[in-house]
Design an enzyme around this catalytic site. Sequence first.
Site, mmCIF file in Angstrom:
data_model
loop_
_atom_site.group_PDB
_atom_site.id
_atom_site.type_symbol
_atom_site.label_atom_id
_atom_site.label_comp_id
_atom_site.label_asym_id
_atom_site.label_seq_id
_atom_site.Cartn_x
_atom_site.Cartn_y
_atom_site.Cartn_z
ATOM 1 N N ASP A 227 0.740 -1.075 -0.187
ATOM 2 C CA ASP A 227 -0.068 -0.018 0.126
ATOM 3 C C ASP A 227 0.873 1.312 -0.020
ATOM 4 O O ASP A 227 0.357 2.460 -0.510
ATOM 5 C CB ASP A 227 -0.863 0.041 1.226
ATOM 6 C CG ASP A 227 -1.762 -1.265 1.270
ATOM 7 O OD1 ASP A 227 -2.293 -1.650 0.313
ATOM 8 O OD2 ASP A 227 -1.995 -1.629 2.460
ATOM 9 N N HIS B 116 -5.135 -3.277 5.534
ATOM 10 C CA HIS B 116 -4.496 -4.032 4.097
ATOM 11 C C HIS B 116 -5.890 -4.414 3.096
ATOM 12 O O HIS B 116 -5.677 -5.559 2.789
ATOM 13 C CB HIS B 116 -3.675 -4.978 4.266
ATOM 14 C CG HIS B 116 -2.899 -5.333 3.170
ATOM 15 N ND1 HIS B 116 -2.242 -4.682 2.213
ATOM 16 C CD2 HIS B 116 -2.523 -6.487 2.501
ATOM 17 C CE1 HIS B 116 -1.764 -5.111 1.092
ATOM 18 N NE2 HIS B 116 -2.109 -6.234 1.336
#
Length: 334
Positions: free
Chosen positions: A151, A180
């Site tokens: 990310d 996530h």
Amino acid sequence: MVKAVVLGAAGGIGQPLALLLKTNPLIDELGLYDIVNTPGVAADLSHIATPAKVEGFLPPNDGLKQVLTNADIVVIPAGVPRKPGMTRDDLFKINAGIVRDLATGIAQTAPKAFVLVISNPVNSTVPIVAEVFKKHGVFDPKRLFGVTTLDVVRASTFVSEVLGDLSLSKSVTVPVVGGHSGVTIVPLLSQSSHPLPSGFAQDKYDALIKRIQFGGDEVVKAKDGAGSATLSMAYAGAEFASKVLRAVKGEKGVKAPTYVSLAADPKGAEALKKELGQELEYFSSIVELGPEGVVAISPLGSITEQEQTLIKAAVPELSTNIQTGVSFIGSSKL
């Protein structure tokens, strides 16, 4: 001597991850495990002219126990990849059992190893590993990590694209907190090392946030059923593993966002929970790493009203994901 182990080493993430770890000078021994093909992957990698010794294991003859013996760091990309139309909940139904069984092996053979979980959905699989360790009496919250580095990598890359200069991507740093998956991924663009252009339009801001949160969908769609984000995830996993190893070797000031048990730093967790306005057991925030793993969990700091809205959307989803993982082990036979 540092021994690194990859569980799920013959898969789409596992093979490129193993390749990157083979080239890491901090690793002396690399153990590979999967249900198929690992001896071949190991033989292939062993021809690369770097010092790390590579060995591949399969389930027969206590392969999991053999590969985990004397492991210092264990990276887990094992599981099925996401396909078009598949949610992370769908993934959970398959990957939860795989992660549970691997965690059991780690608890029994390498309970002191640093464990880095890549297997999706990370928001739930990290609690699964923790609950297995608790049942075996070996849980150390400082040594368990959910890898959310992809990310951060995406955020850095996409911000560099917005700035019109991809050469900046290695120097752009964007904290990404929360979890996530989807809305639990919260990029703190206001804290980017390279601010967005002044007057950046709201619709472009929203599109950028969505692209960071759902970047995995972009890859799944582009691969048209042939896979998910394997290469970029392998790169991110290797980057985070390298940071853990650097900290273990004594390097000071190593920090990275990662999804951890807030029990790893009760003082930092208290400040973070006040900002969140809710009790959570796990959260991804900027974590300082050291020889024992987690040293400190950072609070969110100064964030914008837009980012506060993103946090409010992330927390309930994250809470549900965590409970899903905990409940799975509560109802499982180990």
